[in-house]
Design a protein around this motif. Structure first.
Motif, mmCIF file in Angstrom:
data_model
loop_
_atom_site.group_PDB
_atom_site.id
_atom_site.type_symbol
_atom_site.label_atom_id
_atom_site.label_comp_id
_atom_site.label_asym_id
_atom_site.label_seq_id
_atom_site.Cartn_x
_atom_site.Cartn_y
_atom_site.Cartn_z
ATOM 1 N N SER A 292 2.447 4.587 -11.600
ATOM 2 C CA SER A 292 3.374 5.498 -12.453
ATOM 3 C C SER A 292 3.786 4.480 -13.269
ATOM 4 O O SER A 292 3.817 4.854 -14.754
ATOM 5 N N TYR A 293 3.966 3.284 -13.144
ATOM 6 C CA TYR A 293 4.191 2.177 -14.318
ATOM 7 C C TYR A 293 3.030 2.351 -15.246
ATOM 8 O O TYR A 293 3.146 2.072 -16.511
ATOM 9 N N MET A 294 1.846 2.164 -14.849
ATOM 10 C CA MET A 294 0.451 2.096 -15.674
ATOM 11 C C MET A 294 0.554 3.435 -16.585
ATOM 12 O O MET A 294 0.050 3.235 -17.698
ATOM 13 N N ALA A 295 0.843 4.541 -16.202
ATOM 14 C CA ALA A 295 0.996 5.727 -16.902
ATOM 15 C C ALA A 295 2.018 5.549 -18.033
ATOM 16 O O ALA A 295 1.705 6.080 -19.184
ATOM 17 N N ARG A 296 2.951 5.125 -17.753
ATOM 18 C CA ARG A 296 4.178 4.851 -18.724
ATOM 19 C C ARG A 296 3.698 3.813 -19.805
ATOM 20 O O ARG A 296 4.097 4.067 -20.996
ATOM 21 N N TYR A 297 3.261 2.828 -19.359
ATOM 22 C CA TYR A 297 2.962 1.618 -20.326
ATOM 23 C C TYR A 297 1.450 1.243 -20.210
ATOM 24 O O TYR A 297 1.088 0.452 -19.453
ATOM 25 N N LEU B 244 1.003 -1.121 0.127
ATOM 26 C CA LEU B 244 -0.137 0.137 -0.119
ATOM 27 C C LEU B 244 0.861 1.197 -0.013
ATOM 28 O O LEU B 244 0.601 2.168 -0.645
ATOM 29 N N GLN B 245 1.980 1.302 0.893
ATOM 30 C CA GLN B 245 2.795 2.549 0.985
ATOM 31 C C GLN B 245 3.666 2.614 -0.141
ATOM 32 O O GLN B 245 3.911 3.747 -0.621
ATOM 33 N N HIS B 246 4.390 1.531 -1.075
ATOM 34 C CA HIS B 246 5.478 1.755 -1.572
ATOM 35 C C HIS B 246 5.160 1.254 -3.225
ATOM 36 O O HIS B 246 5.670 1.722 -4.234
ATOM 37 N N VAL B 247 4.505 -0.122 -3.225
ATOM 38 C CA VAL B 247 4.268 -0.388 -4.453
ATOM 39 C C VAL B 247 3.111 0.078 -5.381
ATOM 40 O O VAL B 247 3.103 0.099 -6.340
ATOM 41 N N ALA B 248 2.008 0.636 -4.549
ATOM 42 C CA ALA B 248 0.809 1.108 -5.043
ATOM 43 C C ALA B 248 1.193 2.251 -5.835
ATOM 44 O O ALA B 248 0.977 2.538 -7.443
ATOM 45 N N PRO B 249 2.007 3.489 -5.360
ATOM 46 C CA PRO B 249 2.386 4.560 -5.940
ATOM 47 C C PRO B 249 3.423 4.254 -7.275
ATOM 48 O O PRO B 249 3.405 4.926 -8.156
ATOM 49 N N ALA B 250 4.187 3.243 -7.106
ATOM 50 C CA ALA B 250 4.934 2.654 -8.301
ATOM 51 C C ALA B 250 4.221 2.166 -9.513
ATOM 52 O O ALA B 250 4.447 2.211 -10.678
ATOM 53 N N VAL B 251 3.248 1.430 -9.056
ATOM 54 C CA VAL B 251 2.511 0.604 -10.157
ATOM 55 C C VAL B 251 1.465 1.561 -10.905
ATOM 56 O O VAL B 251 1.436 1.754 -12.001
#
Length: 268
Positions: free
Chosen positions: A77-82, A68-75
């Motif tokens: 941003s990844y979804m926005a890029r890909y 919740l704290q760290h993977v969710a923000p990364a995912v």
């Protein structure tokens, strides 16, 4: 000199035979072996994978608090890029079986056991903190040494390594192990944190889990400068495959190089 007709035919047949042999030899020289063909196909597939944008469904298993704290923000941003990658994420502190349950990737916090999975370390998190709320400390007092924990109510997070046996290391190298107990044991880290915030006891957990509460004063760090002897590395695990899919490879690279490292650098 006249050459008999039969000799002419024999000469022509001999020349034709030699040409056929030469053509056959030439074909044998240029024809790749079966292993060469496999290597060529793998090289072509690898080249295509490197040139193709990731797409398709990614099934990922992540632990609750870290997810919740760290993977969710990364995912996010990844979804926005890909935009051609879709996600199916299981958020649980349970250790899933990637192969049997069909996951592409799992994020795990803490030491890894024996496994046939491929592991790539994302970050090495801070060691565990021992904390309690100001309300609990006002009521029960503040432990001064690890041994004092035996007389306190400790909140047990059952999914941690040795959940009721807490190990400590002093700056001079001395170590101490304490068997803790309390009224509350739970398999969910967020639930344990809420009980600590409500003043029900002392908990132990990694900095990425508790740093925000410590920064705001909702939780108070205890037993400094004693610390946990175990670091909590964070790994991405995925099944062994001869050719790693582009979507898995790019997600792991993304987590390592950009978001998770950036988030954890800001932690105390």
């Amino acid at each position: 000199m006249l050459i008999p007709y039969g000799a002419v035919v024999a000469i022509q047949l001999s020349r034709s035979f030699r040409k056929a042999i030469n053509r056959s030899r030439a074909r044998r020289v240029v024809r790749p072996s079966a292993s060469d063909q496999i290597l060529t196909k793998e090289a072509e597939a690898q080249a295509n994978a490197l040139q193709t944008a990731p797409r398709g469904l990614l099934r990922v298993a992540v632990p609750v608090s870290f997810g919740l704290q760290h993977v969710a923000p990364a995912v996010s941003s990844y979804m926005a890029r890909y935009p051609e990658v879709n996600f199916d994420i299981a958020v649980s502190d349970r250790f899933v079986n990637l192969i049997e349950e069909g996951f592409d990737l799992a994020i795990r916090v803490g030491p890894l056991g024996d496994s046939n999975l491929i592991a790539r370390q994302l970050v090495s998190a801070e060691r565990s903190n021992v904390c309690a709320s100001p309300a609990y400390l006002e009521r029960a007092g503040r432990p001064q040494t690890p041994a004092d924990l035996s007389s306190h109510s400790c909140l047990i997070y059952a999914e941690m390594f040795s959940p009721d046996t807490w190990q400590f290391e002093a700056p001079d190298g001395r170590s101490e192990t304490v068997r803790v107990a309390g009224r509350f044991t739970c398999t969910n880290a967020g639930f344990v944190r809420e009980m600590a915030l409500a003043g029900h006891g002392i908990l132990r957990g990694p900095s990425f889990w508790l740093s925000a509460d410590i920064a705001t004063g909702r939780l108070v760090t205890l037993l400094e400068p004693w610390r946990s002897p175990r670091e909590l590395p964070v790994h991405a695990l995925y099944p062994h495959r001869s050719l790693l899919s582009t979507k898995v490879r790019t997600l792991v690279d993304f987590l390592v190089e950009w978001h998770l490292r950036a988030y954890l650098k800001r932690l105390p």
